[in-house]
Structures are given as structure tokens and as C-alpha cells.
Design an enzyme around this catalytic site. Structure first.
Site, mmCIF file in Angstrom:
data_model
loop_
_atom_site.group_PDB
_atom_site.id
_atom_site.type_symbol
_atom_site.label_atom_id
_atom_site.label_comp_id
_atom_site.label_asym_id
_atom_site.label_seq_id
_atom_site.Cartn_x
_atom_site.Cartn_y
_atom_site.Cartn_z
ATOM 1 N N ASP A 150 45.086 53.255 27.895
ATOM 2 C CA ASP A 150 46.095 52.437 27.226
ATOM 3 C C ASP A 150 46.039 52.689 25.723
ATOM 4 O O ASP A 150 44.955 52.628 25.123
ATOM 5 C CB ASP A 150 45.832 50.950 27.469
ATOM 6 C CG ASP A 150 46.042 50.535 28.903
ATOM 7 O OD1 ASP A 150 47.190 50.236 29.256
ATOM 8 O OD2 ASP A 150 45.052 50.504 29.669
ATOM 9 N N ASP B 221 40.323 41.749 33.012
ATOM 10 C CA ASP B 221 40.395 41.937 31.563
ATOM 11 C C ASP B 221 39.089 41.479 30.935
ATOM 12 O O ASP B 221 38.758 40.287 30.971
ATOM 13 C CB ASP B 221 41.560 41.133 30.967
ATOM 14 C CG ASP B 221 42.915 41.689 31.351
ATOM 15 O OD1 ASP B 221 42.955 42.801 31.920
ATOM 16 O OD2 ASP B 221 43.923 41.021 31.081
ATOM 17 N N GLU C 61 54.076 46.037 32.929
ATOM 18 C CA GLU C 61 54.948 46.135 34.098
ATOM 19 C C GLU C 61 56.357 45.648 33.787
ATOM 20 O O GLU C 61 56.555 44.757 32.956
ATOM 21 C CB GLU C 61 54.361 45.301 35.243
ATOM 22 C CG GLU C 61 52.997 45.785 35.681
ATOM 23 C CD GLU C 61 52.228 44.756 36.482
ATOM 24 O OE1 GLU C 61 51.220 45.142 37.106
ATOM 25 O OE2 GLU C 61 52.613 43.582 36.483
ATOM 26 N N LYS D 208 56.015 51.085 35.456
ATOM 27 C CA LYS D 208 55.148 50.428 36.427
ATOM 28 C C LYS D 208 55.793 49.147 36.936
ATOM 29 O O LYS D 208 56.333 48.357 36.160
ATOM 30 C CB LYS D 208 53.801 50.102 35.766
ATOM 31 C CG LYS D 208 52.760 49.522 36.697
ATOM 32 C CD LYS D 208 51.456 49.379 35.924
ATOM 33 C CE LYS D 208 50.355 48.790 36.785
ATOM 34 N NZ LYS D 208 49.082 48.659 36.036
ATOM 35 N N HIS E 182 53.886 40.211 46.488
ATOM 36 C CA HIS E 182 54.040 40.225 47.945
ATOM 37 C C HIS E 182 53.976 38.848 48.572
ATOM 38 O O HIS E 182 54.256 38.705 49.765
ATOM 39 C CB HIS E 182 52.954 41.105 48.567
ATOM 40 C CG HIS E 182 51.567 40.775 48.082
ATOM 41 N ND1 HIS E 182 50.893 39.676 48.518
ATOM 42 C CD2 HIS E 182 50.769 41.400 47.184
ATOM 43 C CE1 HIS E 182 49.706 39.643 47.928
ATOM 44 N NE2 HIS E 182 49.608 40.663 47.107
ATOM 45 N N THR F 63 51.737 49.207 42.341
ATOM 46 C CA THR F 63 50.346 48.826 42.177
ATOM 47 C C THR F 63 49.619 48.305 43.401
ATOM 48 O O THR F 63 48.472 47.926 43.294
ATOM 49 C CB THR F 63 50.223 47.746 41.080
ATOM 50 O OG1 THR F 63 50.975 46.593 41.507
ATOM 51 C CG2 THR F 63 50.769 48.238 39.768
ATOM 52 N N GLU G 252 48.269 52.849 42.139
ATOM 53 C CA GLU G 252 46.926 52.460 41.737
ATOM 54 C C GLU G 252 46.363 51.542 42.813
ATOM 55 O O GLU G 252 47.099 50.922 43.564
ATOM 56 C CB GLU G 252 46.962 51.676 40.413
ATOM 57 C CG GLU G 252 47.641 52.391 39.273
ATOM 58 C CD GLU G 252 47.890 51.457 38.085
ATOM 59 O OE1 GLU G 252 47.527 50.251 38.190
ATOM 60 O OE2 GLU G 252 48.452 51.913 37.083
ATOM 61 N N ALA H 122 44.568 47.970 43.683
ATOM 62 C CA ALA H 122 44.784 46.669 43.068
ATOM 63 C C ALA H 122 43.512 46.093 42.455
ATOM 64 O O ALA H 122 43.545 45.510 41.383
ATOM 65 C CB ALA H 122 45.338 45.697 44.104
ATOM 66 N N LEU H 123 42.419 46.220 43.164
ATOM 67 C CA LEU H 123 41.126 45.733 42.710
ATOM 68 C C LEU H 123 40.091 46.827 42.933
ATOM 69 O O LEU H 123 40.337 47.776 43.673
ATOM 70 C CB LEU H 123 40.730 44.473 43.488
ATOM 71 C CG LEU H 123 41.449 43.176 43.106
ATOM 72 C CD1 LEU H 123 41.173 42.097 44.140
ATOM 73 C CD2 LEU H 123 41.029 42.698 41.727
#
Length: 551
Positions: free
Chosen positions: A148, A196, A281, A389, A394, A436, A477, A479-480
Site C-alpha cells: 500500500d 490492522d 474497496e 477491489k 455475503h 476478496t 485475495e 479473507a483471513l
């Protein structure tokens, strides 16, 4: 969409470090995209029960370790960390056959760098440790890394004064190791979401403007300002010291392109992902944890700043129904369920004349923002692939209204395809889609949060096909954090759909994220195996035999 019958036989296991190549996951269905749940990294979504995922996917009592590779010619296994010796042995169900991906399409693998790899002074943090970790990744043929480039760091204090120093050093290190770079133009705040571990606010000078004019930020119905990113209502408003938000984004991207010209010219930078909203996103910040949202709340419409309210008012006047120029007052709050509101319940106002007008306006604001910013990105990065992105929202997907998607700006109720207009907009700018949640699994969601009526697999199938239908690249990507073979196999099934008559596959996969746990020996051996299979190379299991092919 029916669930794969193999899900019922899946076991969630913790494995001994000696059992590097462990239980293989189930075979994929011939035409379905199935994934592990919970919820994306919150960069994308808040995961309501992280302990559940850790119980399923990680080995117990790990030591975190720093992996060093002093010589690229040495074996990685000799330098990566190991785990405690006192872990209990877990009985396993018999291993199911897994697909053989030998000779399949080559899907490049990137690894996200730590969020704090560059500090607030734009200095590279712990370069020696980073070099050792990058050497490890290179030794197993990882293609590149994602990083980033934070607006709040580079243009922190004075408009149009950019400090790229730490990034230049980082890029040189990555290029010297012959790795590629995916670079994110991060126009959002970092911090406050799951995963984060640093806080990077928007530039100080922007915050000062916001103190005087708080309407530059997205606003909820109670007047709370969301500082994750700027409202799209000021895209064309000269409120940022004489510049519009679009001009600010373009100047930043153009400065980056000039500063790193040599990395573009020699191909070290393979793609630029353009930040288009919170968490980078393209969505409204409709489910902010800092304002009390908890999974699986439906979120709120975030369009109460004066700029967006004026836009809505004008749209209603043009439609000839001025009294429609207001945000729905019966749509609940952040943690409401659809059936608790008159707007989102079955037969609710979302599908009435006014509801359709409002949702068309709300979602079009999102599409128009992406359209404008990507148009400028193509000017700044001409000749270099760009991407946007999308978040995988969901929960409540199995209801008629798809309420959580509606508040995020995806107009995707059961009787309308809300992702086709976004895909068409991306196609207009030759932009790829990064989605994602391809590794999420509906069954796990139903086990842990049955009340959410979620269907990540159905959502993934819809979004990927919306993109493939207009022939744009689709990347993804996890997710976790994912360390187990079961999770990797689900990613593989979606990266390379079984028996797809058109041979479609992901254009790239970016692993979230480089950290000490990944380079523990038992985890890293699994990750290396996953990389090989994504590359279409043969692999061996713990007994030395090739994977069994699923026909």
C-alpha cells in the site's frame, strides 16, 4: 445453490509440525465455487468469531519465529522456524483425494507486505528482516509482493508535497530480488479493522479541512462522520484548498508515476490497484466497527453529508417527484436485521417505486465515482494494468433484499444483478477486478452464524461470472490468514474451476499477509505446496507420491 456433498466429511484439524503435508481437502464440484467462511480481513469485513477460525486452521502453541535465509542457495527448511515439541497428536479422518493441478494454468502468486512496512515518516522499517523474508518468498518462486502506498504518509502535511523516500528504497529491494510489485494507491485510512496493526490517518491537511467542513466525509443518519475516506460527493467540488477530490487523486497518482518511472519502464511494477473507498474497496463505509456495527448487521446508508443529500434532491426533482429527495427513514440501523425493517423486509419498500429510485441513485453514485477515478488512473498509468477491489458482502445474501449489499452500494436484490454494471464500468477502463472472499465456505458460515443467511459461495460465483462475462481479468485475495491445506484447496478450486469449458481462471492471487506465523516450518511447507499447485507444477504428499487426480 446446492452445497457440495463432500462438505459433510470435512474435518477441521490441528496438525503436528512433523505432519507437513496433512489431510487433503475435498474434491470440488464440477460447476460450483465453494469456499471457507468467515468474513474478510476487515479491510473487508469484521469477523465475528476469530477464535473459531483459529481453532480450525492453525496448529496449537506455536512459537512465532524470524526466518533467515543468508544464502539463496541454501534449503529454506534449514532456516525457517519450528513449533513447540509438546503439541498433542490429533486423530484424523482418512485423507480424501484431491485434484491434481499439474499442467494447469499458471496463476501468479503475490504476498501482501505488512501494513507498517513504511512508517509515518516514510521510512522503511526493519529492512534487514524484510530482505530475509523476501528471500524466503523468492526461494519458493513467489512472483511478487503487494504494498500500500498510503496517501496519509506521502502527502501528509502540505498539499502536493510528496515524500516517496521509504517506498523508493523498498521498491529497489524488491526489484533487486527479481520480484514483481502490485502497488495500491491507498486513499483511505488504515486502522480500526480486524488485521490492522497500525494507524495511518488521512493527510493532516485534509483533516484540518474536515474540521472546518465535516461534510467532506461520509455521514450517517445520526450525523456521525466517517473519516476512513472522502465522500464521493466532493469528487467535483473545489473544497480541498482549491482542488477537487478527483484532482487530488490524479496529482498523487501522477507524482507516483513520475517518481517511479524506472520501475514502470523495466516492468518491475506489474499492476496498480486504485483505492476507491474505505479499505481501498469500491463501496460505501456502511458497516463501520468504530460506530458500533457488528456482524451480521445490515449496515446503514451513508449519504447524509450535504453534498450527497443535494445530489439526491436534484435527482428526485429531475425524476419529477421532489418528495423522493430524502434517504429512507425505515431502513433500520447498523445492527438491524432485514425483517426488522419496513424497507428491507420481504415485500418491503426497497422494491417499491421510491425504493427503486433511491437504490438506483445510491448505487449509481458508486459506479460514477469508480468511473471517474479509473479514467484518471488510466491517464496517469498509461500502459500499465490497473485494477479495482470489491468487498465480499455475503451476509443476508439468501434473503430477497440483500440488505447488507444494498447499504454498501451494491444494488443486488434477488431480482437484479448488481455487479454487472460495475463489471461493465471496469471493462470500459480495461481495469481488472480484485475480489476478496474466494476462499470462504457457506457451510462454515451456516454453522457459526445461521442467523446471517449468508452465502459467500453464491456471491463469489455471481461476481466472478459478472467479470468473466465482460472478459476482464479477475484476481483475488484470501479473507483471513490461511495456513492449512483445506483452505488452500478451496482457493485452488476457485482459482481454476474444474471442467470450465472456457478454461477460465484467476489472473493472480495475493496472499494475506506476510507475517511470522506464515514462515513457521509446518506452515511454510504447506504454503510452498500451494504456490506450486497455483503455478501448475507437480507436488508430492508427505509419503512422496503425487496427488491423486479427481476426475
Amino acid at each position: 445453490m446446492p452445497l457440495s456433498s463432500s462438505f459433510s466429511t470435512m474435518a477441521s484439524l490441528s496438525l503436528q509440525p512433523q505432519q507437513f503435508l496433512s489431510l487433503a481437502a475435498s474434491s470440488s464440484s464440477k460447476s460450483n465455487f465453494y469456499h471457507r467462511h468467515p468474513v474478510p480481513e476487515l479491510r473487508t469485513v469484521v469477523f465475528a468469531n476469530f477464535a473459531t477460525l483459529r481453532r480450525r486452521t492453525t496448529t496449537r502453541n506455536r512459537k512465532t519465529s524470524r526466518a533467515l535465509v543468508p544464502d539463496m542457495g541454501e534449503r529454506v527448511e534449514d532456516h525457517i522456524g519450528s513449533s513447540d515439541d509438546n503439541q498433542e497428536v490429533i486423530d484424523r479422518e482418512p485423507r480424501l483425494p484431491e485434484r491434481d493441478f499439474t499442467g494447469t494454468a499458471y496463476v501468479p502468486i503475490y504476498v501482501m507486505l505488512p501494513l507498517g512496512v513504511i512508517n509515518m515518516d516514510c521510512e522503511l522499517v526493519n529492512p534487514d528482516d524484510l530482505i530475509n523474508q523476501l528471500k524466503i518468498l523468492k526461494s519458493i518462486k513467489v512472483d511478487g509482493v503487494m504494498v500500500d502506498c498510503w496517501w496519509g504518509i506521502v502527502e501528509a502535511h502540505v498539499p502536493q508535497q510528496y515524500n516517496w523516500g521509504g517506498y523508493k528504497r523498498l521498491f529497489q529491494i524488491v526489484r533487486d530480488l527479481d520480484l514483481k510489485l502490485q502497488v495500491v494507491m491507498s486513499f483511505h485510512e488504515c486502522g480500526g479493522n480486524v488485521g490492522d496493526d497500525v494507524h495511518i490517518p488521512l493527510p493532516q491537511w485534509v483533516t484540518e479541512i474536515g474540521n472546518r467542513n465535516p461534510d467532506i466525509f461520509f455521514t450517517d443518519r445520526d450525523g456521525r462522520r466517517n473519516h476512513e475516506c472522502l465522500t464521493w460527493g466532493i469528487d467535483k467540488e473545489r473544497v480541498l484548498r482549491g482542488r477537487t477530490a478527483l484532482e487530488v487523486y490524479f496529482d498523487y497518482m501522477r507524482s507516483f508515476r513520475v517518481e517511479f518511472d524506472e520501475f514502470f519502464e523495466d516492468g518491475a511494477i506489474s499492476e496498480i490497484e486504485i483505492g476507491l473507498g474505505p479499505c481501498g474497496e469500491l463501496r460505501y463505509p456502511s458497516y463501520p466497527a468504530k460506530h458500533g456495527w457488528k456482524y451480521p448487521g445490515i449496515g446503514e446508508f451513508l449519504c447524509y453529508d450535504n453534498y450527497l443529500k443535494n445530489s439526491l434532491k436534484k435527482a428526485a426533482e429531475v425524476r419529477g417527484h421532489a418528495f423522493w429527495g430524502k434517504v429512507p427513514d425505515n431502513a433500520g440501523s447498523y445492527n438491524s436485521r432485514p425483517h426488522e425493517t419496513r424497507f428491507f423486509c420481504d415485500g418491503g419498500d426497497y422494491d417499491g417505486y421510491y425504493g427503486r429510485f433511491f437504490l438506483n441513485w445510491y448505487s449509481q453514485i458508486l459506479v460514477d465515482h469508480g468511473d471517474r477515478v479509473l479514467s484518471l488512473a488510466n491517464l496517469a498509468f498509461e500502459g500499465t494494468p490497473i485494477a479495482a477491489k470489491l468487498s465480499g458482502i455475503h451476509w443476508w445474501y439468501k434473503t430477497a433484499s440483500h440488505a447488507a449489499e444494498l447499504t454498501a452500494g451494491f444494488y443486488n436484490p434477488c431480482n437484479r444483478d448488481g455487479y454487472a454494471p460495475i463489471a461493465s464500468m471496469l471493462k470500459k477502463h480495461d481495469a481488472g477486478l480484485n475480489f476478496t472472499c474466494v476462499e470462504l465456505r457457506t457451510l462454515d458460515q451456516h454453522e457459526d452464524f445461521p442467523e446471517a443467511l449468508a452465502d459467500p459461495e453464491g456471491l463469489v460465483w455471481q461476481v466472478l461470472n459478472a467479470a468473466w462475462d465482460v472478459s476482464i481479468p479477475v484476481a483475488s485475495e484470501n479473507a483471513l490468514p490461511c495456513y492449512d491445506r483445506e483452505g488452500y484447496n478451496k482457493i485452488l478450486e476457485n482459482a481454476k474451476p474444474l471442467n470450465d469449458p472456457d478454461g477460465r481462471h484467476l489472473s493472480a492471487f495475493t496472499y494475506l499477509r506476510l507475517n511470522p506465523v506464515l514462515v513457521e516450518k509446518h506452515n511454510f511447507v504447506e504454503f510452498e505446496r500451494f504456490v506450486k499447485r497455483m503455478h501448475g507444477e507437480p507436488v508430492t504428499d508427505s509419503k512422496g507420491s503425487l496427488s491423486e487426480e479427481v476426475n
